[in-house]
Design a protein around this motif. Structure first.
Motif, mmCIF file in Angstrom:
data_model
loop_
_atom_site.group_PDB
_atom_site.id
_atom_site.type_symbol
_atom_site.label_atom_id
_atom_site.label_comp_id
_atom_site.label_asym_id
_atom_site.label_seq_id
_atom_site.Cartn_x
_atom_site.Cartn_y
_atom_site.Cartn_z
ATOM 1 N N GLU A 284 22.195 98.664 10.546
ATOM 2 C CA GLU A 284 22.666 98.886 8.921
ATOM 3 C C GLU A 284 23.583 99.873 8.926
ATOM 4 N N PRO A 285 24.949 99.561 8.977
ATOM 5 C CA PRO A 285 25.798 100.684 8.593
ATOM 6 C C PRO A 285 26.135 100.552 7.167
ATOM 7 N N TRP A 286 26.424 101.908 6.509
ATOM 8 C CA TRP A 286 26.836 101.893 5.068
ATOM 9 C C TRP A 286 28.207 102.693 4.826
ATOM 10 N N ILE A 287 28.874 102.342 3.744
ATOM 11 C CA ILE A 287 29.666 103.214 3.382
ATOM 12 C C ILE A 287 29.612 103.480 1.638
ATOM 13 N N VAL A 288 29.229 104.665 1.456
ATOM 14 C CA VAL A 288 28.810 105.166 0.101
ATOM 15 C C VAL A 288 29.562 106.186 -0.503
#
Length: 538
Positions: A309-313
């Protein structure tokens, strides 16, 4: 024979289990072509006569009448005669068959059969789901009801209520507890959270909405300083939302989800919702790390045991950005067996308000093991968890050597009385020079954005702390839990609310966190408190 015993004998045992089969007689052979049947006399020959029964010799016993009992029962079985097994033998066979069917446990107790799962409409659920094969309700942050009455077509509803009563032995006169993201008021019954919402899924388009009212709607926005950058009162825009995202499910392998919005982080292992956890007050590595992110994530399930699960936040538990750059990170969740879970979260971002060049990295890694599972025993289940965290900041006047975070938490939990009762013991410790992850006490209404000169978070400020929790749960059913807990915490500097409290006489004065002439907050190094919580989830 009782009706139940007769039913078990008929329904569980086959007839051949009860009476041995009688020896079969050979089939009569067919006569050769042209030969007469053996039962018929040849033409012109008299029919064979039956032999006359022979008379016994003088002194010999008369032969037994047909149907009379044999005088040598010991050899009956060896001759192939039908002999009914004893009642004890039948009972043992019944028990063995019931165990094989999963209807009896190791101690001979009745186990109700599991009802068949209802058929799933493919419009309202993914075609395949990872982790669906395992019961991981034992793991921290994973406890949940097995069913809900709030189900209708594409919508699965969710309702949560968390009411708690906390007592600090310091007895702060302003009823304010500081240094926690879960516990806020002393000697009062308060609603920590009331939330309702649920999950939507229709033909791979899905969404989740969860509202938050009660104390969380004030305390969670207060701990985010990002809203002070710019306008539009972002903290108020999101105040009553704990989760709100939409996405699309791609049915490849075990699924791929693309989602955008506010979602839970699970950095620090514990759930944002206390019902799901082993304790009410988590240790510092959970309480002081992000509960949520605002951004985009991709959930990829290549196998039934693995999630990537990659994120960009926007930032570290932030509604908005602290600086020019976003935050990046990801989670790896691996459940190779039902009794083992390994979780890792990694993060990189720029998250110091007012210092745009400063960088932050953080790693959060957990292992959870179910040590045993014996549903029929008094102590029915056991599990342990260990979480290790580390991180640092650099640039903007600091370096990792003096501005870092390190900590751990470890818990041991036992379930008793068929998983109706729970006992958890554990705690942890942190060290955080620079205090960049220390929760700011609400001194004179201070917030994460305002800060306060009474408790600074500047490079060189030292801070370390430890805590212990002992928690007793009564799971009345899978929807309702009564929790009692004792927490003790210690900090290296005055940090917790003392008897004098953290509120000036007459209430907060001036700008949040500002100095009030002639007054100082009463901060102490130690805190001891009791919690009684009533938590519901549908």
């Amino acid at each position: 024979m009782s009706a139940l015993a007769l039913l078990l004998r008929v329904a569980v045992l086959m007839p051949t289990d009860l009476v041995p089969a009688a020896p079969s007689e050979p089939a009569p052979s067919e006569p050769a072509p042209g030969e007469p049947a053996p039962s018929e006399p040849a033409p012109g020959e008299p029919a064979p006569s039956e032999p006359a029964p022979s008379e016994p010799a003088p002194g010999e016993p008369a032969p037994s009448e047909p149907g009379a009992a044999s005088s040598d029962d010991a050899t009956a079985a060896t001759r192939g005669d039908a002999v009914a097994p004893s009642p004890d033998a039948i009972d043992r066979r019944v028990d063995a068959r019931l165990r094989a069917l999963g209807l009896l446990d190791e101690r001979g107790r009745w186990v109700p059969p599991t009802p068949p799962r209802p058929a799933i409409d493919p419009r309202f659920a993914p075609r395949r789901e990872a982790f669906a094969w395992a019961d991981v309700s034992w793991a921290p942050a994973s406890y949940a009801p097995v069913e809900t009455p709030l189900k209708w077509g594409p919508f699965t509803g969710e309702l949560r209520l968390d009411a708690a009563y906390h007592v600090s032995l310091a007895d702060p006169k302003d009823n304010t507890i500081s240094g926690s993201s879960e516990v806020f008021r002393h000697n009062e019954l308060q609603l920590t959270q009331i939330g309702f919402g649920g999950n939507f899924f229709y033909r791979n388009v899905h969404a989740r909405l969860m509202t938050q009212f009660g104390m969380y709607s004030v305390t969670t926005p207060r701990n985010d300083a990002s809203h002070a950058r710019g306008n539009w009162r972002i903290e108020d825009a999101y105040r009553y939302l704990s989760e709100a995202y939409a996405g699309y499910h791609i049915p490849v392998l075990y699924g791929l989800n693309v989602q955008a919005g506010i979602f839970m982080s699970y950095v620090g292992l514990w759930s944002y919702y206390n019902f799901d956890n082993w304790t009410y007050q988590p240790s510092y590595v959970s309480s002081n790390t992000p509960w949520f992110f605002n951004g985009v994530r991709i959930q990829f399930f290549p196998t039934k045991t693995l999630k990537l699960e990659p994120w960009i936040v926007n930032g570290w538990q932030a509604y908005a950005k602290f600086s020019d750059g976003p935050g990046f990170g990801g989670q790896v969740l691996w459940r190779p067996t039902e009794w083992l879970t390994i979780l890792g979260n990694q993060y990189y971002g720029t998250d110091t308000f007012g210092v745009p060049g400063r960088r932050r990295v953080h790693t959060d890694d957990s292992i959870m093991i179910r040590t045993f599972d014996r549903p029929g025993r008094g102590v029915s289940r056991g599990a342990v968890s260990l979480t290790l965290d580390a991180g640092c900041e650099w640039r903007g006047g600091v370096a990792c050597k003096g501005q870092y975070f390190a900590g751990f938490m470890a818990y041991h939990r036992l379930w008793l009385w068929r998983n109706r009762l729970g006992l958890t013991v554990g705690g942890g410790a942190i060290t955080n020079p620079g205090r960049y992850l220390v929760l700011l006490p609400p001194i004179n209404g201070a917030t994460a954005a305002s800060g306060t000169p009474y408790f600074t978070a500047a490079p060189g400020n030292r801070y370390w702390a430890w805590d212990l929790q002992t928690t007793f749960d009564w799971m009345i059913n899978r929807h309702l839990t009564l929790r009692a807990e004792f927490t003790t915490r210690h900090a290296s500097v005055p940090y917790f609310s003392g008897h004098g409290g953290v509120t000036p006489p007459g209430g907060n004065q001036g700008p949040p966190g500002s100095v009030v002439p002639g007054w100082r907050p009463d901060l102490v190094r130690d805190e001891n408190r009791f919690t009684l919580a009533w938590m519901l989830r549908y």
